[in-house]
Every structure is written in structure tokens, then in C-alpha cells.
Write a protein that holds these residues in place. Structure first.
Motif, PDB file in Angstrom:
ATOM      1  N   SER A 117       0.834  -1.213   0.000  1.00  0.00           N
ATOM      2  CA  SER A 117       0.000   0.000   0.000  1.00  0.00           C
ATOM      3  C   SER A 117       0.867   1.260   0.000  1.00  0.00           C
ATOM      4  O   SER A 117       0.569   2.227  -0.696  1.00  0.00           O
ATOM      5  CB  SER A 117      -0.963  -0.009   1.197  1.00  0.00           C
ATOM      6  OG  SER A 117      -0.268   0.107   2.429  1.00  0.00           O
ATOM      7  N   LYS A 118       1.957   1.239   0.737  1.00  0.00           N
ATOM      8  CA  LYS A 118       2.877   2.385   0.775  1.00  0.00           C
ATOM      9  C   LYS A 118       3.552   2.593  -0.584  1.00  0.00           C
ATOM     10  O   LYS A 118       3.687   3.725  -1.055  1.00  0.00           O
ATOM     11  CB  LYS A 118       3.953   2.181   1.843  1.00  0.00           C
ATOM     12  CG  LYS A 118       3.436   2.132   3.258  1.00  0.00           C
ATOM     13  CD  LYS A 118       3.133   3.497   3.761  1.00  0.00           C
ATOM     14  CE  LYS A 118       2.828   3.488   5.243  1.00  0.00           C
ATOM     15  NZ  LYS A 118       2.331   4.775   5.689  1.00  0.00           N
ATOM     16  N   GLU A 119       3.967   1.500  -1.209  1.00  0.00           N
ATOM     17  CA  GLU A 119       4.641   1.597  -2.510  1.00  0.00           C
ATOM     18  C   GLU A 119       3.677   2.068  -3.600  1.00  0.00           C
ATOM     19  O   GLU A 119       4.070   2.801  -4.503  1.00  0.00           O
ATOM     20  CB  GLU A 119       5.281   0.262  -2.890  1.00  0.00           C
ATOM     21  CG  GLU A 119       6.487  -0.100  -2.045  1.00  0.00           C
ATOM     22  CD  GLU A 119       7.612   0.917  -2.123  1.00  0.00           C
ATOM     23  OE1 GLU A 119       7.844   1.503  -3.207  1.00  0.00           O
ATOM     24  OE2 GLU A 119       8.280   1.139  -1.090  1.00  0.00           O
ATOM     25  N   MET A 149      -5.756  -1.667   4.474  1.00  0.00           N
ATOM     26  CA  MET A 149      -4.418  -1.080   4.302  1.00  0.00           C
ATOM     27  C   MET A 149      -4.408  -0.019   3.211  1.00  0.00           C
ATOM     28  O   MET A 149      -3.803   1.046   3.367  1.00  0.00           O
ATOM     29  CB  MET A 149      -3.391  -2.154   3.957  1.00  0.00           C
ATOM     30  CG  MET A 149      -3.129  -3.139   5.043  1.00  0.00           C
ATOM     31  SD  MET A 149      -2.214  -2.358   6.373  1.00  0.00           S
ATOM     32  CE  MET A 149      -2.123  -3.708   7.518  1.00  0.00           C
ATOM     33  N   PHE A 150      -5.062  -0.302   2.084  1.00  0.00           N
ATOM     34  CA  PHE A 150      -5.053   0.653   0.976  1.00  0.00           C
ATOM     35  C   PHE A 150      -5.935   1.863   1.274  1.00  0.00           C
ATOM     36  O   PHE A 150      -5.597   2.983   0.887  1.00  0.00           O
ATOM     37  CB  PHE A 150      -5.445  -0.044  -0.330  1.00  0.00           C
ATOM     38  CG  PHE A 150      -4.308  -0.863  -0.890  1.00  0.00           C
ATOM     39  CD1 PHE A 150      -3.427  -0.317  -1.813  1.00  0.00           C
ATOM     40  CD2 PHE A 150      -4.086  -2.158  -0.451  1.00  0.00           C
ATOM     41  CE1 PHE A 150      -2.357  -1.052  -2.294  1.00  0.00           C
ATOM     42  CE2 PHE A 150      -3.024  -2.908  -0.926  1.00  0.00           C
ATOM     43  CZ  PHE A 150      -2.155  -2.349  -1.851  1.00  0.00           C
ATOM     44  N   GLU A 151      -7.025   1.670   1.981  1.00  0.00           N
ATOM     45  CA  GLU A 151      -7.852   2.815   2.373  1.00  0.00           C
ATOM     46  C   GLU A 151      -7.105   3.712   3.352  1.00  0.00           C
ATOM     47  O   GLU A 151      -7.246   4.940   3.307  1.00  0.00           O
ATOM     48  CB  GLU A 151      -9.178   2.340   2.960  1.00  0.00           C
ATOM     49  CG  GLU A 151     -10.117   1.805   1.906  1.00  0.00           C
ATOM     50  CD  GLU A 151     -11.432   1.283   2.442  1.00  0.00           C
ATOM     51  OE1 GLU A 151     -12.377   1.183   1.634  1.00  0.00           O
ATOM     52  OE2 GLU A 151     -11.530   0.965   3.653  1.00  0.00           O
ATOM     53  N   ARG A 152      -6.296   3.132   4.211  1.00  0.00           N
ATOM     54  CA  ARG A 152      -5.476   3.936   5.142  1.00  0.00           C
ATOM     55  C   ARG A 152      -4.511   4.844   4.402  1.00  0.00           C
ATOM     56  O   ARG A 152      -4.119   5.900   4.907  1.00  0.00           O
ATOM     57  CB  ARG A 152      -4.676   3.029   6.071  1.00  0.00           C
ATOM     58  CG  ARG A 152      -5.470   2.516   7.228  1.00  0.00           C
ATOM     59  CD  ARG A 152      -4.629   1.759   8.196  1.00  0.00           C
ATOM     60  NE  ARG A 152      -3.477   2.565   8.614  1.00  0.00           N
ATOM     61  CZ  ARG A 152      -2.558   2.168   9.475  1.00  0.00           C
ATOM     62  NH1 ARG A 152      -2.642   0.986  10.005  1.00  0.00           N
ATOM     63  NH2 ARG A 152      -1.560   2.938   9.797  1.00  0.00           N
ATOM     64  N   GLU A 153      -4.132   4.448   3.191  1.00  0.00           N
ATOM     65  CA  GLU A 153      -3.220   5.265   2.375  1.00  0.00           C
ATOM     66  C   GLU A 153      -3.980   6.241   1.481  1.00  0.00           C
ATOM     67  O   GLU A 153      -3.389   6.912   0.644  1.00  0.00           O
ATOM     68  CB  GLU A 153      -2.310   4.375   1.533  1.00  0.00           C
ATOM     69  CG  GLU A 153      -1.308   3.596   2.353  1.00  0.00           C
ATOM     70  CD  GLU A 153      -0.397   4.492   3.193  1.00  0.00           C
ATOM     71  OE1 GLU A 153       0.045   5.553   2.703  1.00  0.00           O
ATOM     72  OE2 GLU A 153      -0.132   4.122   4.352  1.00  0.00           O
ATOM     73  N   GLY A 154      -5.310   6.312   1.639  1.00  0.00           N
ATOM     74  CA  GLY A 154      -6.104   7.288   0.905  1.00  0.00           C
ATOM     75  C   GLY A 154      -6.723   6.789  -0.389  1.00  0.00           C
ATOM     76  O   GLY A 154      -7.296   7.585  -1.143  1.00  0.00           O
ATOM     77  N   PHE A 155      -6.643   5.493  -0.659  1.00  0.00           N
ATOM     78  CA  PHE A 155      -7.234   4.964  -1.888  1.00  0.00           C
ATOM     79  C   PHE A 155      -8.705   4.653  -1.692  1.00  0.00           C
ATOM     80  O   PHE A 155      -9.131   4.261  -0.604  1.00  0.00           O
ATOM     81  CB  PHE A 155      -6.497   3.689  -2.331  1.00  0.00           C
ATOM     82  CG  PHE A 155      -5.094   3.950  -2.776  1.00  0.00           C
ATOM     83  CD1 PHE A 155      -4.836   4.459  -4.046  1.00  0.00           C
ATOM     84  CD2 PHE A 155      -4.025   3.709  -1.924  1.00  0.00           C
ATOM     85  CE1 PHE A 155      -3.545   4.725  -4.450  1.00  0.00           C
ATOM     86  CE2 PHE A 155      -2.730   3.964  -2.323  1.00  0.00           C
ATOM     87  CZ  PHE A 155      -2.486   4.473  -3.587  1.00  0.00           C
ATOM     88  N   LYS A 156      -9.473   4.854  -2.761  1.00  0.00           N
ATOM     89  CA  LYS A 156     -10.875   4.420  -2.809  1.00  0.00           C
ATOM     90  C   LYS A 156     -10.856   3.066  -3.489  1.00  0.00           C
ATOM     91  O   LYS A 156     -10.468   2.954  -4.644  1.00  0.00           O
ATOM     92  CB  LYS A 156     -11.724   5.412  -3.587  1.00  0.00           C
ATOM     93  CG  LYS A 156     -11.830   6.755  -2.911  1.00  0.00           C
ATOM     94  CD  LYS A 156     -12.629   7.727  -3.746  1.00  0.00           C
ATOM     95  CE  LYS A 156     -12.598   9.094  -3.086  1.00  0.00           C
ATOM     96  NZ  LYS A 156     -13.094  10.135  -3.983  1.00  0.00           N
ATOM     97  N   VAL A 157     -11.258   2.039  -2.759  1.00  0.00           N
ATOM     98  CA  VAL A 157     -11.081   0.666  -3.211  1.00  0.00           C
ATOM     99  C   VAL A 157     -12.375   0.073  -3.747  1.00  0.00           C
ATOM    100  O   VAL A 157     -13.404   0.069  -3.074  1.00  0.00           O
ATOM    101  CB  VAL A 157     -10.546  -0.217  -2.061  1.00  0.00           C
ATOM    102  CG1 VAL A 157     -10.468  -1.685  -2.475  1.00  0.00           C
ATOM    103  CG2 VAL A 157      -9.186   0.284  -1.582  1.00  0.00           C
ATOM    104  N   VAL A 158     -12.303  -0.415  -4.974  1.00  0.00           N
ATOM    105  CA  VAL A 158     -13.350  -1.257  -5.559  1.00  0.00           C
ATOM    106  C   VAL A 158     -12.822  -2.681  -5.432  1.00  0.00           C
ATOM    107  O   VAL A 158     -11.760  -3.006  -5.983  1.00  0.00           O
ATOM    108  CB  VAL A 158     -13.612  -0.905  -7.049  1.00  0.00           C
ATOM    109  CG1 VAL A 158     -14.622  -1.857  -7.657  1.00  0.00           C
ATOM    110  CG2 VAL A 158     -14.051   0.540  -7.184  1.00  0.00           C
ATOM    111  N   GLU A 159     -13.516  -3.506  -4.682  1.00  0.00           N
ATOM    112  CA  GLU A 159     -13.025  -4.852  -4.397  1.00  0.00           C
ATOM    113  C   GLU A 159     -13.315  -5.815  -5.548  1.00  0.00           C
ATOM    114  O   GLU A 159     -14.411  -5.820  -6.093  1.00  0.00           O
ATOM    115  CB  GLU A 159     -13.704  -5.395  -3.138  1.00  0.00           C
ATOM    116  CG  GLU A 159     -13.487  -4.528  -1.918  1.00  0.00           C
ATOM    117  CD  GLU A 159     -14.562  -4.724  -0.879  1.00  0.00           C
ATOM    118  OE1 GLU A 159     -14.220  -5.109   0.249  1.00  0.00           O
ATOM    119  OE2 GLU A 159     -15.745  -4.485  -1.216  1.00  0.00           O
TER     120      GLU A 159
END
Length: 180
Positions: A117-119, A149-159
Motif C-alpha cells: 500500500s505504501k509503494e 491497508m489501501f484505504e489507510r493510504e487514501g485509496f478508494k477501493v473497488v473490491e
């Protein structure tokens, strides 16, 4: 009631179900998490697919126009320092089956979901991508943690969960369960 490993897996995979790709809304980026290939111990230049569902789901979503680019996270094992990394291998394979090279990206090296997620965030900043909405492709049992994890990095996630392990029809510890 005897609790089987299949029942436990179905519990972790809950509430995810197979989703037809036509039901997935478009996003600018399709992100395929690592963890699907492993290097053989005898020959460090040879890999075996552990779970190819992630790779092929990402390719299918791209070919169906669900995203403008496909991004592979660059998983690596600290135990095998001389080989190509998983993301580089996935990129080469994607290009070899017809995905245009300028639409296939790889993140920096990562050996767990937190680092992936950080990368990805670093890659988005470096490329100046304007939208942070992604289609996240990973195993169903891994989706809850990965999405977090990805939402914590600011991403809007479509699963887009894949690689279902359970054979149970009702993944609920209280209801009647049918496992095959």
C-alpha cells in the motif's frame, strides 16, 4: 458441530462472493497484489504459480476496459536476492500476452500488504495520477485486510476478490453449512 479448516476459510472469506467482471465499476487503475508466484528452491530462475487467479483476473479486467492501467505490486522474498521480482515477472508475462507495455506498471519492492500500500502511494505520487480510485485484486480471504491497508493510504477501493478456497455454501458459523 465439528469445525473444519474449510469452514474457517469460509468464515474469513465472508462476505465475499465471486463477482462477474461486468458488475465491477471502472477505475483508472487495476491493482494486482503479489503473493501468487514462488521461486523454486532448486533453480532460482524458475517460478511456479501458487495462485494465478489474481494475475488472470487483473488481465481480464484490463482487457474488458475496467481500468486504464494494470499495476502489479512488486513482491519479493528477502531469502532470494538474485532473481527477478514477482512484479517484474508479472509485467513481462502481461506484455507477452498482449497488454501494451505502457499500460503495465510495477510498484517498488514490498514483502507484505502494508508495504504494498505504501509503494502504491509512492507510485501514484511519482506518476501524478489524479484519481486514487483503484480496483483491488486479491484473494477473498485477504481482501478485508488489504482493503483496510489501501484505504489507510487514501485509496478508494473497488473490491475484486478471487482465489476462493472454501467449498462451503453458507459461510456463517450459526446457520447450517454445506461444505463439499
Amino acid at each position: 458441530m465439528q469445525i473444519t479448516s474449510d469452514l474457517l476459510i469460509s468464515y474469513v472469506e465472508n462476505p465475499y462472493k465471486l463477482i462477474p467482471s461486468k458488475d465491477i465499476k471502472n477505475a483508472n487503475s487495476i491493482v494486482v497484489l503479489g503473493g501468487m508466484r514462488e521461486f523454486t528452491h532448486k533453480n532460482q530462475d524458475v517460478t511456479e504459480w501458487h495462485d494465478p487467479d489474481r494475475f488472470f483476473a487483473g488481465i481480464r479486467l484490463f482487457k474488458e476496459g475496467k481500468g486504464k492501467r494494470i499495476i502489479f505490486t512488486d513482491g519479493y522474498s528477502p531469502f532470494y536476492k538474485t532473481q527477478l521480482t514477482e512484479g517484474i515477472l508479472n509485467r513481462k508475462d502481461a506484455i507477452s500476452i498482449g497488454i501494451p507495455s505502457n499500460h503495465v506498471l510495477v510498484t517498488g519492492k514490498a514483502n507484505n500488504t502494508f508495504q504494498e500500500s505504501k509503494e502504491l502511494k509512492k507510485l501514484f505520487k511519482k506518476k501524478n495520477f489524479l484519481t486514487n480510485e483503484i480496483i483491488l485484486v486479491t484473494s477473498a480471504f485477504h481482501m478485508k485486510r488489504a482493503k483496510y491497508m489501501f484505504e489507510r493510504e487514501g485509496f478508494k477501493v473497488v473490491e475484486f476478490p478471487v482465489d476462493f478456497k472454501s467449498k462451503c455454501l453458507k459461510p456463517n458459523l450459526v446457520d447450517n453449512i454445506i461444505c463439499f
